[in-house]
Design an enzyme around this catalytic site. Structure first.
Site, PDB file in Angstrom:
ATOM      1  N   SER A   1       0.480  -1.128   0.231  1.00 19.51           N
ATOM      2  CA  SER A   1      -0.288  -0.140  -0.034  1.00 19.51           C
ATOM      3  C   SER A   1       0.901   1.402  -0.278  1.00 19.51           C
ATOM      4  CB  SER A   1      -0.833   0.057   0.755  1.00 19.51           C
ATOM      5  OG  SER A   1       0.191  -0.557   2.667  1.00 19.51           O
TER       6      SER A   1
ATOM      7  N   GLU B   1       0.266 -12.375  -2.286  1.00 18.56           N
ATOM      8  CA  GLU B   1      -1.139 -12.718  -3.154  1.00 18.56           C
ATOM      9  C   GLU B   1      -1.852 -13.530  -3.415  1.00 18.56           C
ATOM     10  OE1 GLU B   1      -2.689  -8.734  -4.261  1.00 18.56           O
ATOM     11  OE2 GLU B   1      -1.799  -7.610  -2.864  1.00 18.56           O
TER      12      GLU B   1
ATOM     13  N   ASP C   1       5.453  -7.587   2.494  1.00 15.00           N
ATOM     14  CA  ASP C   1       5.001  -7.302   0.715  1.00 15.00           C
ATOM     15  C   ASP C   1       6.424  -7.339   0.330  1.00 15.00           C
ATOM     16  OD1 ASP C   1       2.471  -7.388   1.714  1.00 15.00           O
ATOM     17  OD2 ASP C   1       2.287  -5.667   1.138  1.00 15.00           O
TER      18      ASP C   1
ATOM     19  N   LYS D   1       4.828 -11.403   2.966  1.00 17.99           N
ATOM     20  CA  LYS D   1       2.945 -11.875   2.022  1.00 17.99           C
ATOM     21  C   LYS D   1       3.335 -11.416   0.947  1.00 17.99           C
ATOM     22  CE  LYS D   1      -0.191  -8.141   3.457  1.00 17.99           C
ATOM     23  NZ  LYS D   1      -0.698  -8.348   1.597  1.00 17.99           N
TER      24      LYS D   1
ATOM     25  N   GLU E   1      -8.806 -10.262   2.957  1.00 17.56           N
ATOM     26  CA  GLU E   1      -9.537  -8.735   2.958  1.00 17.56           C
ATOM     27  C   GLU E   1     -10.817  -9.137   2.565  1.00 17.56           C
ATOM     28  OE1 GLU E   1      -6.865  -6.064   0.869  1.00 17.56           O
ATOM     29  OE2 GLU E   1      -8.264  -4.441   1.393  1.00 17.56           O
TER      30      GLU E   1
HETATM   31  O1  KIV Z   1      -0.462  -3.513   1.448  1.00 19.49           O
HETATM   32  C1  KIV Z   1      -1.135  -3.492   2.114  1.00 19.49           C
HETATM   33  O2  KIV Z   1      -1.314  -2.352   3.116  1.00 19.49           O
HETATM   34  C2  KIV Z   1      -1.918  -3.985   3.004  1.00 19.49           C
HETATM   35  C3  KIV Z   1      -3.163  -4.138   3.604  1.00 19.49           C
HETATM   36  C4  KIV Z   1      -4.165  -3.630   3.251  1.00 19.49           C
HETATM   37  C5  KIV Z   1      -3.050  -5.338   4.496  1.00 19.49           C
HETATM   38  O3  KIV Z   1      -1.856  -5.623   2.646  1.00 19.49           O
END
Ligand code: KIV
Length: 298
Positions: A79, A147, A117, A145, A214
C-alpha cells in the site's frame, strides 16, 4: 550491542575476578526475546481466544509509535505505492522500494512481528519468490506476505521449508485490481466463499503461517478463522478473525482519496493525538469493539 557490553565489562573488571561472558550474552538475548512477538505468540493468542492488532508501517517514527502502543504485527505493505508514493494502485512498487521501507521500520520496531509484502510480479515462480523473499528477510523482515490462493502452494512450501514464514493474502487481493475490475467485496457468492476456505486450507497444509483476508462478508471471515489452525488477520472481514489490520494513513485519517467502509479514523476527536489513536485502536481490537457493524460487510 552484545560485543560492546563484553568489551566494557572486560575493562572494568579487576584481574582477580572472572566473568562468564556466555552468561552475560545469554541474559541479554533472553531480555530481547521476552519483548519479541513471534509467530508462536500469535498462535498462542489464537488458541487462547485473544485478539491481536496489526498495522502497516513504512518508516522509523511510525513503527516506533505503533510498536510502543502494543501493535503485535507491523506490515510493510505494498500500500506504500498509494499512501507514500501517491500512485493509484500498489502495482508500481518494487522489491527495492520495499527493502528500503523494511530497513526504516526495522530501526523503529520495538519487538512487533515485522512482515513485508512481496510486490507485484516478484513471486511469479517459486524460485523468484525465494530470491525476493530472501532480500526482504536479510533487511529485517520476519515473514513475507504474498497475494493469491491455492496457486501459491508451491512458493509457500518452498519458502517455509527454507525457513521463511509466509502470510497468504486472500479475498480482495489489491495486486489483482485490474483482473477483479476494482476494489470490491469478495466471497459474497457462497461458492466463491467455499473456494476461499478450501484454498486457505491448501495453503495452511503447504506451510503458510498466517492468512490475511481482505474485504469479505463477516460470516466468511468467521468461518475461515474457525476452519484453520493458523492465525487469521482480517481487514474488512468482520470481528470474527483472530487479528485485525489497518493501513496507518487510514487509522489517522490522512489518506486524501476515497476510503473503504471498513476504515475507522481513530485520530478524529482523540485528545491524546497519534499515540492516543494507536492505543485506542489496539484496545478496540482487543476488546472486540472494532470492527463494529458500520465497518463490516454482510
Ligand atoms: O499493503 C497493505 O497495506 C496491505 C493491507 C491492506 C493489509 O496488504
Amino acid at each position: 550491542m552484545i560485543f560492546v557490553l563484553a568489551v566494557v565489562c572486560k575493562c572494568d573488571v579487576p584481574d582477580n575476578i572472572t566473568i562468564n561472558f556466555s552468561q552475560v550474552i545469554d541474559m541479554s538475548i533472553q531480555t530481547q526475546n521476552e519483548k519479541r512477538i513471534t509467530i508462536n505468540t500469535l498462535k498462542k493468542m489464537k488458541q487462547a481466544g485473544e485478539k491481536f492488532a496489526a498495522l502497516t508501517a513504512y518508516e522509523y517514527c511510525g513503527a516506533h509509535a505503533a510498536s510502543g502502543a502494543g501493535v503485535e504485527v507491523l506490515l510493510v505493505g505494498d500500500s506504500l505505492g498509494m499512501v507514500i508514493q501517491g500512485h493509484d494502485s500498489s502495482l508500481p512498487v518494487t522489491i527495492e522500494d520495499t527493502a528500503y521501507h523494511v530497513r526504516c521500520v526495522k530501526r523503529g520496531n520495538l519487538g512487533s512481528l515485522l512482515v513485508a509484502d512481496l510486490p507485484f510480479m516478484s513471486y511469479y515462480s517459486a524460485s523468484k519468490s525465494l530470491e525476493n523473499a530472501a532480500i526482504l528477510m536479510r533487511e529485517g523482515a520476519q515473514m513475507v506476505k504474498l497475494e493469491g490462493g491455492a496457486w501459491l502452494a508451491e512458493s509457500t512450501r518452498l519458502l517455509s521449508e527454507r525457513g521463511i514464514p509466509v502470510c497468504a493474502h486472500m479475498g480482495l487481493t489489491p495486486q489483482s485490481v485490474n483482473h477483479l475490475g476494482g476494489y470490491r467485496v469478495q466471497g459474497r457468492d457462497p461458492e466463491q466463499g467455499q473456494a476461499i476456505i478450501k484454498e486457505a486450507k491448501v495453503l495452511e497444509e503447504a506451510g503458510a503461517s498466517v492468512i490475511l483476508i481482505e474485504c469479505v462478508p463477516a460470516k466468511l471471515g468467521e468461518w475461515l478463522t474457525e476452519s484453520l489452525d493458523i492465525p487469521v488477520i482480517g481487514i474488512g472481514a468482520g470481528p470474527g478473525t483472530d487479528g485485525q489490520i489497518l493501513v496507518w494513513h487510514d487509522l489517522l485519517g490522512l489518506y486524501p482519496g476515497k476510503t473503504a467502509k471498513f476504515v475507522k479514523n481513530f485520530l478524529a476527536g482523540n485528545t491524546e493525538g497519534v499515540h492516543g489513536a494507536l492505543r485506542d485502536y489496539v484496545a478496540a481490537v482487543k476488546n472486540g469493539t472494532f470492527p463494529s457493524e458500520e465497518h463490516t460487510y454482510s
